[in-house]
Scaffold this active site. Structure first.
Site, PDB file in Angstrom:
ATOM      1  N   HIS A 121       0.835  -1.206   0.000  1.00  0.00           N
ATOM      2  CA  HIS A 121       0.000   0.000   0.000  1.00  0.00           C
ATOM      3  C   HIS A 121       0.865   1.250   0.000  1.00  0.00           C
ATOM      4  CE1 HIS A 121      -3.248  -2.686   0.920  1.00  0.00           C
ATOM      5  NE2 HIS A 121      -2.694  -3.041   2.054  1.00  0.00           N
ATOM      6  N   GLU A 130      -2.054  -0.674   7.984  1.00  0.00           N
ATOM      7  CA  GLU A 130      -2.959  -1.669   8.550  1.00  0.00           C
ATOM      8  C   GLU A 130      -2.200  -2.547   9.531  1.00  0.00           C
ATOM      9  OE1 GLU A 130      -3.861  -3.515   4.744  1.00  0.00           O
ATOM     10  OE2 GLU A 130      -2.841  -5.338   5.338  1.00  0.00           O
ATOM     11  N   HIS A 152       3.274  -7.544   1.556  1.00  0.00           N
ATOM     12  CA  HIS A 152       2.573  -8.436   2.473  1.00  0.00           C
ATOM     13  C   HIS A 152       1.532  -9.285   1.764  1.00  0.00           C
ATOM     14  CE1 HIS A 152       0.034  -4.847   2.286  1.00  0.00           C
ATOM     15  NE2 HIS A 152      -0.993  -5.595   2.618  1.00  0.00           N
ATOM     16  N   ARG A 181      -1.049  -4.541  -6.431  1.00  0.00           N
ATOM     17  CA  ARG A 181      -0.771  -5.971  -6.474  1.00  0.00           C
ATOM     18  C   ARG A 181       0.573  -6.190  -7.154  1.00  0.00           C
ATOM     19  NH1 ARG A 181      -5.555  -7.790  -8.984  1.00  0.00           N
ATOM     20  NH2 ARG A 181      -6.685  -7.704  -7.038  1.00  0.00           N
TER      21      ARG A 181
HETATM   22 ZN    ZN Z   1      -3.031  -4.899   2.831  1.00  0.00          ZN
END
Ligand code: ZN
Length: 316
Positions: A100, A118, A175, A195
Site C-alpha cells: 500500500h 494496517e 505483504h 498488487r
Molecule cells: Zn493490505
C-alpha cells in the site's frame, strides 16, 4: 433502546472472494451463505461496504451517514470520513502479494485518496502457518530485478506465525495473507492496494491486474526486520484494557475478560470487536462476532463474562 447513542452495534457487510471460505459462517455464525466468503467488514463506513446500524434510534442508517449527521458522537474529529475500518478475513487460499502507498503518495497518484496503514491480529491458523511480511531485496536495483524477472522465491519473505500474533503493516511493506489464516485487520479507511504478484493465477480465465511500477515506487527497501514486525499477544493481563500498538493512525487494544472489567471511555470513540466468548457490555448481551462502537456519549464501559475483544481508536 435507552443506550442508543452510547453503544452503536453494526450489521457487517460481507465480500465474496476467490480465496474466501466458510469460517465466517461456520465459526462466527454470520448469516451469509457461500463457500467463498472472504471478508466481514465489521466496522466500516467505506463506500464499498458501508455498515448499517443494527438497532435502536439509528437502526438501518449507514455508519457513513451517522458520521456525517452526528459528528459529536465521534468526538467532532477533523476527518472527512470515518477514519478506521475493521475486517475479519478468512483466507482459504493465498491472497495476492501486495503493498500500500503512504498518504503522501496516494494524494498525488490516487486522486487525493488516503494511503493505507494496517495491522493484523491472528485469530486462528494451522500449525506451521506463515505470512508474507517484507522481502529480501537489499536495494532498489535488486528489488527491480527480482520483480521484473519473477525471482519470487528469492524476493518474498515468509515468516512463521501463530495464534495471537500481532503484525503491523506500514505503507511500503510487501505483504500477503496465506491460506488457512483467520485474521482481524484494523486499517485506515482506504482501499488503495498495489498488487505485486498473484502466483500466476487466473481469475475468470485471465490473470488479475498487477501494479508493478507503482509497487516498485512505494516498496520500502530494505524491509523492516522480522523482529520489528511481529509480536505475540495471545496472553495479555486479563480484565484490563491492554494497548497492543499505537502509530500515527490508530491505537489498538486487547481485552481478555475473565470475570469483569470497567474502564473509562475517554476516547473520541472506541471500536470493539468480540473475537471469542460471550458476556455483556453495559448490560447488553454480546458474543463472538459482534462489532460495536462506544461513542463519545459513552462514559464508561463495563464488560462481564468470558470474552476476548480487540478494540481500536484514532491516535490523539
Ligand atoms: Zn493490505
Amino acid at each position: 433502546m435507552e443506550n442508543a447513542t452510547e453503544l452503536i452495534f453494526l450489521n457487517p457487510v460481507f465480500t465474496h472472494n476467490i480465496w474466501g471460505g466458510t469460517k465466517l459462517h461456520d465459526e462466527f455464525g454470520y448469516e451469509v451463505e457461500g463457500t467463498d466468503i472472504g471478508e466481514c467488514w465489521g466496522i466500516s463506513a467505506h463506500p464499498n461496504g458501508d455498515d448499517t446500524i443494527r438497532d435502536g434510534k439509528y437502526s438501518g442508517k449507514h455508519l457513513s451517514e451517522l458520521w456525517k449527521e452526528h459528528p459529536e458522537l465521534f468526538g467532532n474529529l477533523n476527518y472527512d470520513r470515518y477514519p478506521l475500518l475493521i475486517k475479519i478475513i478468512d483466507a482459504k487460499d493465498d491472497l495476492s502479494i501486495q503493498v500500500h502507498p503512504s498518504d503522501e503518495y496516494a494524494k498525488v497518484h490516487e486522486n487525493g485518496s488516503f494511503g493505507k496503514t494496517e495491522c493484523w491480529y491472528v485469530l486462528d491458523c494451522p500449525e506451521d502457518a506463515t505470512l508474507v511480511v517484507g522481502h529480501h531485496a537489499k536495494n532498489k536495483e535488486e528489488l527491480k530485478d527480482m520483480i521484473h524477472n519473477g525471482r519470487w522465491n528469492q524476493f518474498i519473505r515468509e515468516i512463521p506465525v501463530k495464534k495471537g500474533d500481532f503484525i503491523q503493516i506500514d505503507p511500503g511493506t510487501v505483504h500477503a495473507i496465506k491460506g488457512g489464516l483467520l485474521i482481524l485487520e484494523t486499517q485506515q479507511n482506504s482501499d488503495i492496494t498495489y498488487r505485486v504478484y498473484d502466483y500466476d493465477r487466473l481469475s475468470n480465465g485471465k490473470p488479475r491486474e498487477l501494479h508493478i511500477d507503482k509497487s516498485i515506487d512505494v516498496i520500502e527497501v530494505p524491509a523492516k526486520t522480522v523482529e520489528n514486525s511481529i509480536k505475540n499477544v495471545e496472553k495479555v493481563e486479563s480484565d484490563k484494557l491492554v494497548e497492543l500498538y499505537s502509530c500515527e493512525y490508530y491505537q489498538i487494544f486487547k481485552l481478555t475478560v475473565q470475570t469483569e472489567v470497567t474502564f473509562k471511555q475517554d476516547y473520541p470513540f472506541l471500536n470493539l470487536s468480540v473475537i471469542a466468548g460471550e458476556g455483556t457490555v453495559n448490560g447488553i448481551k454480546v458474543k463472538k462476532g459482534d462489532h460495536f462502537i462506544a461513542t463519545s456519549d459513552c462514559e464508561s464501559i463495563h464488560l462481564q463474562g468470558k470474552l476476548d475483544v480487540i478494540a481500536s481508536t484514532v491516535s490523539k
